[in-house]
Design an enzyme around this catalytic site. Structure first.
Site, mmCIF file in Angstrom:
data_model
loop_
_atom_site.group_PDB
_atom_site.id
_atom_site.type_symbol
_atom_site.label_atom_id
_atom_site.label_comp_id
_atom_site.label_asym_id
_atom_site.label_seq_id
_atom_site.Cartn_x
_atom_site.Cartn_y
_atom_site.Cartn_z
ATOM 1 N N ASP A 83 0.857 -1.179 0.000
ATOM 2 C CA ASP A 83 0.000 0.000 0.000
ATOM 3 C C ASP A 83 0.903 1.241 0.000
ATOM 4 O O ASP A 83 2.107 1.148 0.283
ATOM 5 C CB ASP A 83 -0.892 -0.053 1.253
ATOM 6 N N ASP B 218 -0.219 5.180 0.956
ATOM 7 C CA ASP B 218 -0.485 6.094 2.076
ATOM 8 C C ASP B 218 -0.612 5.323 3.388
ATOM 9 O O ASP B 218 -1.380 4.371 3.499
ATOM 10 C CB ASP B 218 -1.770 6.879 1.829
ATOM 11 N N ASP C 288 -2.212 -0.414 5.832
ATOM 12 C CA ASP C 288 -2.530 0.176 7.137
ATOM 13 C C ASP C 288 -4.008 0.383 7.406
ATOM 14 O O ASP C 288 -4.403 0.668 8.533
ATOM 15 C CB ASP C 288 -1.845 1.540 7.250
#
Length: 253
Positions: free
Chosen positions: A16, A18, A192
């Site tokens: 991922d 961000d 996240d």
């Protein structure tokens, strides 16, 4: 949860962006890519035979801009866009989102601190600067897509996003794993947010590794505390993969 293992050369690495490779910022354009991140990802891609992809809610051209000059395999907008290892772009036709954009823009006009992001096939309403408006944003965006089964509302960190239904990061990772150079490798995915859970659900049943970045409940069996910890893990992994193979000393005859 435990610390993730070091990768081996038979891994397929999915990351991922961000909150995983970069710290979250007040606005999407304000994120800062660590100076050493781009060469690090380039090294890892080479060591893994090209089996490294970024899987993000961002558009692929935005990822390219942040990671220039790299042009890695990537899935953008949670899988609406996908660029395979050969550079071919696969992209869903965007649905009509003008009515969603109008609603989001009207909310941002009335309430200070909201930010509207127009993507190729999605509309994101960010409320990081006005967290007290979470319920207002959720209710308005949910209401505007009622009776629109081709669309769904996704909730991420301080963002509500209207996107095509039935698209997620897990489906994108699954597609990569059917193609070279990812096919036949051990899948590893780090993310996240709640939007990354579908990716963990794909890689772990295949004997792969899911890595939750930061706090919060997760399907992932491994955890790293922050993007900084992700960076340090990637550096250690790069160094291990790049180290010359050691051989056991020969016993004397």
């Amino acid at each position: 949860m435990q610390q993730p293992p070091r990768l081996t050369r038979d891994a397929a690495l999915f990351l991922d962006f961000d909150g995983t490779l970069v710290d979250l910022a007040e606005t999407p354009e304000a994120v800062q890519v660590p100076a050493a991140m781009v060469p690090l990802l380039g090294d890892l891609a080479e060591l893994l035979g090209g089996a490294l992809a970024v899987v993000s809610g961002r558009q692929i051209d935005v990822i390219d801009r942040f990671l220039a000059p790299l042009r890695l395999p990537a899935a953008g907008e949670h899988g609406v866009q996908r660029r395979d290892a050969g550079g071919e772009m696969l992209e869903q036709r965007p649905p009509d989102l003008l009515f969603v954009l109008h609603t989001a823009n009207e909310l941002a006009r009335v309430h200070e601190g909201l930010l509207v992001e127009r993507k190729h096939a999605a509309i994101a309403l960010h409320y990081r600067l006005a967290p007290q408006l979470e319920a207002v944003c959720r209710d308005a965006m949910q209401r505007v897509i009622e009776g629109q089964p081709q669309l769904e509302l996704m909730h991420g960190k301080f963002v509500f996003e209207v996107k095509p239904a039935g698209i997620n990061k897990g489906i994108a990772i699954d597609a990569f794993l059917k193609e070279p150079p990812f096919a036949g490798r051990v899948p590893v995915f780090a993310g996240d947010d709640t939007t990354d859970e579908s990716g963990f659900a794909i890689v772990q049943p295949r004997g792969g590794v899911g890595i939750k970045v930061g706090a919060g409940p997760s399907l992932a069996l491994h955890r790293l505390d922050s993007p900084r910890a992700v960076f340090e893990w990637l550096v250690a992994t790069r160094d291990l993969l790049a180290a010359p193979a050691t051989t056991s000393p020969r016993r004397p005859a």
